[in-house]
Design an enzyme around this catalytic site. Structure first.
Site, short mmCIF file in Angstrom:
data_model
loop_
_atom_site.label_atom_id
_atom_site.label_comp_id
_atom_site.label_asym_id
_atom_site.label_seq_id
_atom_site.Cartn_x
_atom_site.Cartn_y
_atom_site.Cartn_z
CD1 TRP A 1 0.75 -0.36 3.07
CD2 TRP A 1 -0.82 1.15 3.57
NE1 TRP A 1 1.01 0.10 4.35
CE2 TRP A 1 0.05 1.02 4.68
CE3 TRP A 1 -1.89 2.04 3.67
CZ2 TRP A 1 -0.11 1.77 5.86
CZ3 TRP A 1 -2.05 2.77 4.84
CH2 TRP A 1 -1.17 2.64 5.91
CD GLU B 1 2.49 -4.32 9.00
OE1 GLU B 1 3.70 -4.32 9.36
OE2 GLU B 1 2.13 -4.48 7.82
O1 IFM Z 1 3.55 -1.45 4.07
C1 IFM Z 1 4.43 -1.41 5.13
C2 IFM Z 1 3.67 -1.68 6.40
O2 IFM Z 1 2.68 -0.70 6.62
C3 IFM Z 1 4.60 -1.70 7.58
N1 IFM Z 1 5.63 -2.70 7.38
C4 IFM Z 1 6.41 -2.46 6.17
C5 IFM Z 1 5.53 -2.40 4.94
C6 IFM Z 1 6.37 -2.09 3.69
O3 IFM Z 1 6.93 -0.81 3.78
#
Ligand code: IFM
Length: 658
Positions: free
Chosen positions: A291, A433
């Site tokens: 994203w 996350e």
């Molecule tokens: O898309 C991101 C995510 O929001 C957080 N971890 C790393 C990913 C890639 O940059």
């Protein structure tokens, strides 16, 4: 301070990893890590190819390919190093090194041509100080492969003065060829270990101009001609995208650097590609598109290069089938886009995306199956693209299908309580996350509702709960342990330990990885008063680890909204200097996640233009609501709105768009 040049003095092999990111050059097709010419695989040398994915033997996922390194140079007879400088001209994507040895001075310039996407050029100058110097240069196959060897069946050749290394990828049998011509005849050719080198011995000064092509014919033209075309192309790019800051040279350099990276990784050469989360800096994150592209990179391309923005959106339109397949796999309708999208919209994310540092066992993560906000993020970016460009032709060119299919996915994924027709999204992951399997993530619910509305559905979606104006990130978040970031950090048993998933130190607390409610407030800015943003900022910022490079920019944008550019400024510098300063999080448990951070670069551009200058659309018209940091005297930049070139200029006294 030269705002167009970054430089490091001193020979520092111990910093090869950070310098490899810091001094990266690229042209959207090829990215070359900023490693020194004499380095090999163990210093993470990579010539990263956009959009070519393959599976290394024994692995379950694909990752991008690194080609053999055509920039290899090694001297013999040069003696000890007296002085060494590595630098990057970020106006024109020119990498330089100068090393003064006891018996010679070595100067090398190299670039990935912005004018010809398959061409790389290198000029090696050796000033010998009277003693014989041997120069070994050629195509070296000893390059970084993060999860195993990809290239097999090598062949090395010398045909009509051109040296060549060819190989094929082990899974999909994709041919990879690197060819090189040089303006000087060598004394000897050496073919060794799938590599081929030219060997020169000289007591005089010598300049070797090398023209290289990867996966295409070598084109004609001298080094100087290619350099000229390359520089002209960069100048064109800057004329549409340069953001001029007066009063703060460090900020200017940092923002130039961010924009430099965005240009270096934009796939201008070919349809069907997008930009991976780690750009073209290696195989980390499987070279996948997240994203990050839609939410953090699209604003830059939409405002400065709408054609490129359209191409990025087309990538999602063209990979709709992958999203339909993914939804069907999980038993849903419509389009569930991959969390880590690869060639053709294949999901690259595995169910076990983190490796535990204590047991070295893969850990079940739910990024792949529960981070459902991805489809709505794409719809959101598509809609913003249309709002700024007026290019609604993209709707009949697949955009409408994408919007409808995304909405269908949310409808089929939603849950309603008995007797209620309100849709809820349970068992999801929001942008933060560290908290998996949550119910009613405020961000997810809003983006899903947005997606439904764009497709013309009017179903009611459970929004978010609020206490005293503070939005609850997900159901039950306020009941989690409310401890400080330092306390949570002090509970770590291992420095590389992953903070999320089951048992992760943050998962039972209110400490979050990255902007989540603040991301919601940025995307749907019109719906929130400045005061409300302030209140939520003050609650969530101290509880945010900023463990993702995507985080700082959302908080900076929030701070600008409530007029606190002083709070936004350090977050702007953090975003803009992410790869310049280095040292960000490089591990998710035992999985290496280092590389460049395009989303932080895109975020820096957003802070400068949408935050400090306050550029936004109101009733379909570009407007300004500046919040200029005291360090700046002014900010000025061009942008394109509905096919018209515009310029923003903001000082502490005046703000205008003309
Ligand atoms: O898309 C991101 C995510 O929001 C957080 N971890 C790393 C990913 C890639 O940059």
């Amino acid at each position: 301070m030269d705002v167009w040049r970054i430089e490091r003095e001193g020979y520092e092999p111990e910093n090869a990893t950070d310098n490899g990111n810091r001094f990266l050059i690229g042209n959207g097709n090829i990215g070359v890590r900023g490693t020194l010419e004499e380095y090999t695989a163990n210093k993470l040398v990579a010539v990263n190819l956009a959009g070519i994915y393959d599976r290394a033997p024994g692995q379950t996922w694909r990752e991008p390919i690194n080609a053999p390194n055509p920039f290899f140079v090694q001297l013999e007879g040069q003696g000890a190093i007296i002085k060494h400088t590595q630098s990057l001209d970020i106006r024109h994507g020119l990498h330089h090194r100068e090393t003064v040895y006891e018996n010679a001075i070595l100067t090398i310039e190299r670039f990935c041509s912005m004018a010809e996407a398959s061409i790389l050029c290198q000029r090696i100058s050796v000033q010998a100080k009277g003693k014989p110097i041997t120069i070994i240069t050629g195509i070296d196959s000893n390059v970084w492969d993060i999860n195993g060897t990809h290239l097999v069946d090598y062949e090395t050749e010398l045909i009509d003065e051109v040296i060549k290394v060819s190989a094929i990828t082990s899974e999909l049998r994709i041919p990879i060829t690197v060819s090189e011509r040089c303006n000087h005849k060598e004394n000897k050719i050496r073919e060794i270990d799938n590599s081929v080198f030219r060997i020169f011995t000289t007591k005089e000064n010598i300049v070797l101009d090398r023209i290289i092509s990867i996966n295409s014919e070598l084109t004609s033209g001298t080094y100087d001609e290619k350099l000229k075309a390359h520089i002209e192309k960069w100048e064109l790019l800057w004329s549409a995208s340069e953001v001029k800051i007066t009063g703060d040279k460090k900020a200017q350099l940092s923002l130039n650097y961010s924009i430099y990276h965005l240009h270096s990784i934009a796939p201008r050469h070919k349809d069907g590609l997008s930009i991976p989360a780690r750009g073209l800096s290696g195989q980390t994150y499987k070279g996948a598109i997240f994203w990050d592209t839609e939410i953090f990179l699209m604003p830059f391309f939409t405002l400065t290069e709408p054609k490129m923005a359209r191409r990025l959106m087309k990538y999602r339109i063209n990979t709709l089938q992958g999203a339909l397949d993914k939804a069907a796999y999980y038993g849903y309708q419509g389009a569930f886009y991959p969390w880590e999208s690869q060639d053709g919209g294949l999901e690259g994310c595995t169910d076990f995306n983190v490796v535990d540092v204590f047991t070295n066992r893969p850990v079940r993560t739910h990024f792949r199956d529960l981070q459902i906000h991805i489809s709505g993020d794409i719809v959101y970016a598509l809609k913003k693209y249309i709002d700024w460009t007026n290019d609604d032709s993209i709707l009949s060119d697949g955009g409408n299908k994408l919007i409808k299919a995304s909405a269908d996915f949310y409808l089929s994924r939603a849950f309603s309580r008995p007797g209620s027709d309100v849709l809820e999204f349970i068992d999801v992951i929001g942008p933060d996350e560290y908290h998996e399997r949550v119910y009613n993530s405020a961000f997810t619910n809003r983006i899903a509702e947005y997606s439904l509305r764009q497709a013309g559905y009017d179903n009611k979606v459970r929004g978010y709960r609020e206490i005293d104006g503070i939005i609850e990130q997900f159901d039950g978040y306020f009941d989690l342990e409310d401890v400080s970031l330092d306390t949570v950090r002090s509970r770590l048993v291992h420095p590389k330990e992953y903070w999320g998933t089951q048992g992760g130190v943050a998962s039972t607390t209110q400490i979050i990885k990255q902007a989540d409610v603040l991301a919601l407030m940025q995307l749907f800015g019109d719906e929130f008063s400045d005061d409300k943003i302030k209140k939520n900022w003050e609650y969530y910022e101290p509880r945010t680890e900023h463990g993702s490079s995507l985080s700082a920019c959302m908080y900076a944008l929030g701070a600008c909204r409530f007029g606190r550019a002083d709070l936004a400024y350090p977050l702007f510098m953090k975003s803009a200097r992410s790869d310049l300063d280095g040292g960000g999080k490089s591990w998710a448990g035992n999985i290496y996640i280092g590389g460049t951070h395009p989303a932080a670069a895109g975020g820096a551009y957003m802070i400068a233009t949408q935050g400090f200058a306050g550029l936004h659309l109101k009733n379909g018209k570009p407007m300004l609501k500046p919040s200029l940091p005291e360090q700046f005297d002014s900010i000025e930049f061009p942008f394109i709105f509905a096919n018209k070139n515009k310029t923003v200029s903001v000082t502490h006294k005046k703000a205008e768009i003309c």
